[in-house]
Enzyme design. Structure first.
Site, short mmCIF file in Angstrom:
data_model
loop_
_atom_site.label_atom_id
_atom_site.label_comp_id
_atom_site.label_asym_id
_atom_site.label_seq_id
_atom_site.Cartn_x
_atom_site.Cartn_y
_atom_site.Cartn_z
CG HIS A 1 85.32 -17.52 -23.61
ND1 HIS A 1 85.30 -18.87 -23.83
CD2 HIS A 1 86.14 -17.33 -22.55
CE1 HIS A 1 86.07 -19.47 -22.93
NE2 HIS A 1 86.60 -18.55 -22.15
CB CYS B 1 67.57 -25.10 8.12
SG CYS B 1 67.98 -24.59 9.81
NE ARG C 1 72.08 -17.14 1.99
CZ ARG C 1 71.43 -16.86 3.11
NH1 ARG C 1 71.98 -17.11 4.28
NH2 ARG C 1 70.26 -16.30 3.08
CB CYS D 1 74.14 -21.66 5.57
SG CYS D 1 72.59 -20.91 5.00
#
Lengths: 109, 283
Positions: free
Chosen positions: B102, B202, B240, B244
Site C-alpha cells: 500500500h 439512550c 464500545r 453498551c
C-alpha cells in the site's frame, strides 16, 4: 521489559533570551504498579518509569521521582527560562534498567 | 513598557476565558488549524428520528474536549505512532509489510476510513476496517488474525483513520449492503436485556441528558478509534458496542459477530456528514 515505550517532547523551536517557555513531555509506558493481581491471583511485577529528568546545556532543569500510583503514559508539563540557545535533554529511567532519551534544540530569536 | 506587556497579558486571559465558555458549542479545531464538523444535518434515512447529528465530542466536558484539540495532549496519538510502526514492519510468512503493497498510507489510505464499513465485492460481504485489516494479514501477509476491540488492530486502525481526519463520514447504505444495513437498523431499535433498552432509548431519545454522572451522546462512531481516559486504552467501535450492550444487562454478541458488523454499518451511517476525527478522546 516494558513494550512500545516511546517518548514525545514538545519544545518551541525558538524563544527570546530570558523568555519562559512551556515544555510538554509524554512517554508511553504501562506503569504497572506492582499492586495488581492477574487472573491466577499472582502479583503482576512492578514496572514503572521511576525517574524523569530534563537538562539544558548540561545544567539540570527538573528532576522528578515517580511513584507506582502514577497512571499509564506519564505526562509532564513545566516551564523553563531560556538563558541562551542550546539543547534540552530529556531522560526517563525504567525499572528494568532501560533509559530513554530525547533531545530538542532551541534557538534565540 | 512593562505596563503595556501586562495589559496585553490581561487581555489575552480575558479572551481565553471567553473561548473556554464557548467550547461546548464552539468548534473542534485541531492544533489550531484543522476545523472538524461536529454538527451536521441528519442524513435522509434519519427523517422522523433526528434532524441534527452531533459528534460525541460535543457532549464531553471542556477538559476532555481540549485533550482532543491538540495532538500532543491527545494520548491516542501514541497508538497512531505504534500503528505507523506496524504499517512499515514485515509480518507473517510473506515477509511483507502493509507498506510493501500500500506504499504511502497518506495516499493509499486517504478517504478509506470515511466509507467503512463497506461492501467487498470479491469476498461478497460487508467489511469493517477491523475485518479488512485482518483479511490483509491472513490472506496477504500470511500473519495471524488480530483480536478485535483493542490492542494492535486498533493501533493500525488509528493510523489508517488519521489519513481521513477531517473528511465527512460517507457510508453507503444501499445496493449490496442494503440487507445488512436493515438488519443493523432493526438491532438499533430493538429493546434488549433485563433493562429492556435499545440503543435508541439512550442515544436517540436521551442524548444530552445525564445517565448517572455521564452525559449521553448520540452514540456516533465518527470519532473511532476512541481513547478512553477511564481505562487509558484505544477502543474500536466493536469494543464500545460490547460495553453498551452489557449496560442493558443483555447477553452481548461476540465482538467479531456478523450482528456487530451490521450494527457498525448502521451506526456509522447515522453519522454521515460528521468528520472523521482520526482518534478522539472521550471519558
Amino acid at each position: 521489559m516494558a513494550e512500545n515505550v516511546t517518548p514525545r517532547v514538545r519544545v518551541p523551536s525558538s524563544a527570546a533570551a530570558g523568555e519562559v517557555i512551556t515544555i510538554k513531555t509524554l512517554i508511553s509506558h504501562i506503569m504497572e504498579s506492582g499492586q495488581r493481581k492477574n487472573s491466577d491471583g499472582n502479583l503482576i511485577p512492578r514496572s514503572i518509569i521511576n525517574r524523569f529528568t530534563c537538562d539544558f546545556n548540561g545544567q539540570n532543569v527538573i528532576d522528578v521521582t515517580l511513584e507506582p500510583a502514577i497512571s499509564t503514559n506519564p505526562y509532564f508539563e513545566f516551564q523553563a527560562q531560556v538563558p541562551e540557545a542550546g539543547t534540552y535533554t530529556f531522560t526517563w529511567y525504567d525499572d528494568d534498567g532501560s533509559v530513554y532519551t530525547d533531545t530538542k534544540d532551541i534557538a534565540i530569536g | 513598557m512593562t505596563k503595556t506587556v501586562l495589559k496585553g497579558a490581561i487581555t489575552s486571559i480575558a479572551i481565553l476565558a471567553g473561548a473556554g465558555m464557548a467550547l461546548a458549542e464552539g468548534g473542534l479545531v485541531i492544533n489550531g488549524d484543522l476545523e472538524l464538523t461536529t454538527e451536521a444535518p441528519a442524513a435522509d434515512h434519519l427523517a422522523g428520528h433526528l434532524t441534527t447529528v452531533y459528534s460525541g465530542w460535543v457532549f464531553r466536558d471542556s477538559f476532555t474536549q481540549a485533550m482532543e484539540m491538540d495532538d500532543f495532549d491527545n494520548p491516542g496519538m501514541l497508538f497512531v505512532d505504534a500503528g505507523e510502526a506496524m504499517w512499515n514492519e514485515p509480518a507473517g510468512t510473506s515477509g511483507k509489510a502493509c507498506a510493501d503493497c500500500h506504499a504511502d498510507a497518506s495516499e493509499s489510505m486517504a478517504g478509506v476510513r470515511a466509507v467503512y464499513p463497506k461492501w467487498n465485492e470479491a469476498a461478497g460481504e460487508v467489511r469493517t476496517l477491523e475485518m479488512q485489516i485482518n483479511a490483509c494479514r491472513t490472506e496477504n501477509q500470511g500473519a495471524e488474525a488480530l483480536k478485535y476491540g483493542k490492542g494492535d488492530i486498533v493501533s493500525l486502525e488509528a493510523y489508517i483513520s488519521m489519513q481521513s481526519r477531517g473528511l465527512p463520514m460517507n457510508v453507503a447504505i444501499d445496493g449490496p449492503v442494503a440487507d445488512v444495513w436493515a438488519q443493523g437498523k432493526e438491532m438499533y431499535y430493538t429493546r434488549t436485556g433485563q433493562l429492556e433498552l435499545s440503543c435508541a432509548s439512550c442515544h436517540e431519545e436521551n442524548y444530552g441528558n445525564l445517565i448517572r454522572a455521564e452525559t449521553l451522546s448520540q452514540g456516533q462512531t465518527n470519532g473511532f478509534p476512541v481513547y478512553r481516559i477511564k481505562d487509558s486504552v484505544l477502543t474500536s467501535a466493536s469494543g464500545r458496542f460490547v460495553g453498551c450492550v452489557r449496560d442493558t444487562k443483555a447477553e452481548t454478541y461476540k465482538i467479531d459477530s456478523s450482528e456487530f458488523v451490521a450494527l457498525e454499518l448502521y451506526v456509522a451511517s447515522r453519522g454521515n456528514g460528521l468528520s472523521v476525527e482520526g482518534v478522539s478522546v472521550r471519558n
